[in-house]
Design a protein around this motif. Sequence first.
Motif, mmCIF file in Angstrom:
data_model
loop_
_atom_site.group_PDB
_atom_site.id
_atom_site.type_symbol
_atom_site.label_atom_id
_atom_site.label_comp_id
_atom_site.label_asym_id
_atom_site.label_seq_id
_atom_site.Cartn_x
_atom_site.Cartn_y
_atom_site.Cartn_z
ATOM 1 N N PHE A 6 -44.511 -21.393 75.075
ATOM 2 C CA PHE A 6 -45.676 -21.200 74.215
ATOM 3 C C PHE A 6 -46.933 -20.970 75.048
ATOM 4 N N VAL A 7 -47.087 -21.735 76.129
ATOM 5 C CA VAL A 7 -48.261 -21.563 76.997
ATOM 6 C C VAL A 7 -48.245 -20.176 77.642
ATOM 7 N N PHE A 8 -47.089 -19.746 78.128
ATOM 8 C CA PHE A 8 -46.990 -18.409 78.722
ATOM 9 C C PHE A 8 -47.315 -17.324 77.703
ATOM 10 N N HIS A 9 -46.835 -17.480 76.477
ATOM 11 C CA HIS A 9 -47.113 -16.479 75.454
ATOM 12 C C HIS A 9 -48.584 -16.507 75.038
ATOM 13 N N ALA A 10 -49.198 -17.687 75.018
ATOM 14 C CA ALA A 10 -50.619 -17.774 74.677
ATOM 15 C C ALA A 10 -51.488 -17.121 75.756
ATOM 16 N N VAL A 11 -51.153 -17.374 77.009
ATOM 17 C CA VAL A 11 -51.902 -16.736 78.100
ATOM 18 C C VAL A 11 -51.675 -15.225 78.071
#
Length: 108
Positions: A6-11
């Motif tokens: 989720f963090v990778f997709h948000a960034v």
Amino acid sequence: MRILRFVFHAVSALALLAAIIAGTLDSIQSVSASSVVLTSLGNAWLNLDPESLALSEIYAETYISPDLWRPFVAPVLAQPAFAVFLALAFLFWMAGYEKPRFAGRFSA
């Protein structure tokens, strides 16, 4: 692992948004100048916050390596801003990508 994806997709989404904004600004400037205008990442950073650009160069040369800035960071700063953000968005999206299962989503 889901939180990390989720963090990778948000960034990735934020980098894609920055690429769209930079590309839109370049296209507006190109239309008004009647020629192609591509703003480099270094010029965009210099226009937004020149103090942080100088501080990051000093930090990189002092704490990381004196030979880091010129051969590695300076060529990236010379590239168009939209292209750098687009590449970052793609890399973060790939980092958060989960390979689909072989049997498909309807398997037990």
